[in-house]
Design a protein around this motif. Structure first.
Motif, mmCIF file in Angstrom:
data_model
loop_
_atom_site.group_PDB
_atom_site.id
_atom_site.type_symbol
_atom_site.label_atom_id
_atom_site.label_comp_id
_atom_site.label_asym_id
_atom_site.label_seq_id
_atom_site.Cartn_x
_atom_site.Cartn_y
_atom_site.Cartn_z
ATOM 1 N N UNK A 7 0.722 -1.198 -0.013
ATOM 2 C CA UNK A 7 0.061 0.073 0.134
ATOM 3 C C UNK A 7 0.948 1.305 0.047
ATOM 4 N N UNK A 8 0.566 2.237 -0.931
ATOM 5 C CA UNK A 8 1.154 3.611 -0.717
ATOM 6 C C UNK A 8 -0.021 4.432 -0.392
ATOM 7 N N UNK A 9 0.553 5.305 0.876
ATOM 8 C CA UNK A 9 -0.200 6.481 1.289
ATOM 9 C C UNK A 9 0.665 7.667 0.763
ATOM 10 N N UNK A 10 0.016 8.435 -0.082
ATOM 11 C CA UNK A 10 0.817 9.443 -0.552
ATOM 12 C C UNK A 10 0.087 10.462 -1.626
ATOM 13 N N UNK A 37 -3.996 5.018 -1.151
ATOM 14 C CA UNK A 37 -4.807 6.013 -0.346
ATOM 15 C C UNK A 37 -4.137 7.131 -0.604
ATOM 16 N N UNK A 38 -5.024 8.207 -1.165
ATOM 17 C CA UNK A 38 -4.711 9.302 -1.679
ATOM 18 C C UNK A 38 -4.616 10.404 -0.491
ATOM 19 N N UNK A 39 -3.683 10.968 0.061
ATOM 20 C CA UNK A 39 -3.360 12.095 1.054
ATOM 21 C C UNK A 39 -3.501 13.255 0.744
ATOM 22 N N UNK A 79 4.475 8.488 1.412
ATOM 23 C CA UNK A 79 4.811 9.925 0.677
ATOM 24 C C UNK A 79 4.387 11.021 1.127
ATOM 25 N N UNK A 80 4.027 11.911 0.249
ATOM 26 C CA UNK A 80 3.408 13.173 1.107
ATOM 27 C C UNK A 80 1.874 12.818 1.726
ATOM 28 N N UNK A 81 2.172 12.984 3.212
ATOM 29 C CA UNK A 81 0.871 12.741 4.156
ATOM 30 C C UNK A 81 0.381 14.090 4.301
#
Length: 223
Positions: A7-10, A37-39, A79-81
């Motif tokens: 999973x990427x959260x970014x 997950x789009x943060x 990534x970018x949170x």
């Protein structure tokens, strides 16, 4: 046989070189199933980041719950949170998994992408539970130069090319993918380095965009 799930959260990158675009293409190239997950939604191209729109906390939380409950990822890459609350959320929900933290705080261009509160949340909540962290040199300094075997300071490619936009995201995603396949940290880090070097060689002569072009996310020359 099922592939591992990572999973990427970014954040997004409208230019397709970094963020979730880089993460998912890297995951696919390295044989893991990517969930996301789009943060944050960013407005950016090869010349820089023009705007950042953090996704509301409850929407990020709902996305994260959906993936964790259904797909049970082996590894999580961040990534970018964008906000301190989301940094804390990821630390709370993902601490028991392989966790690769790419602390997107300062762009290669020098642009500051996170507030002091976000930096503090990384230091206090996310880094202590990370399997590995991959800050660039500016982010490493901003985080207070954390020590530990899982801290890999990235410095971009050694090749003479300006087509390196997305290198950090690609490296951390590759590291997460290799960990998900069962490699130990040192082996995964070495393989991630080699993967990024190979992709930089592939894109070194491209002329995409008006700024720092994208690192390649394709596998060899198109037919």
């Amino acid at each position: 046989m099922n592939p591992p799930v990572v999973l990427t959260v970014a954040g997004t990158d409208s230019g397709g070189a970094a963020g979730i675009a880089a993460d998912l293409t890297t995951f696919a190239a390295l044989g893991v199933h990517g969930a996301c997950v789009v943060a944050a939604v960013t407005v950016q191209d090869t010349t820089g980041v023009r705007a950042i729109h953090p996704v509301p906390y409850d929407v990020v939380e709902a996305q994260l719950d959906a993936v964790l409950e259904d797909l049970d990822p082996v590894a999580v890459k961040t990534g970018m949170l964008a906000t301190p609350a989301v940094v804390r959320l990821v630390a709370e929900r993902c601490a028991e998994r392989l966790l690769v933290v790419d602390p997107v705080l300062v762009a290669t261009s020098g642009a500051v992408l996170a507030t002091d509160e976000v930096v503090a949340a990384y230091r206090e909540h996310l880094l202590p539970v990370a399997t590995a962290a991959t800050p660039n040199e500016e982010e490493f300094a901003a985080l207070g130069r954390p020590a530990g075997p899982g801290v890999v300071v990235t410095r971009g490619g050694d090749l003479p090319t300006t087509n390196d936009h997305g290198t950090g995201c690609t490296h951390s995603s590759a590291l997460a993918a290799y960990l998900a396949h069962g490699a130990d940290l040192s082996t995964a880090a070495a393989r991630a380095d080699a993967f990024v070097a190979r992709q930089l060689r592939l894109s070194k002569d491209w002329t995409l965009g008006r700024g720092r072009g994208p690192v390649a996310h394709i596998q060899g020359d198109p037919a």
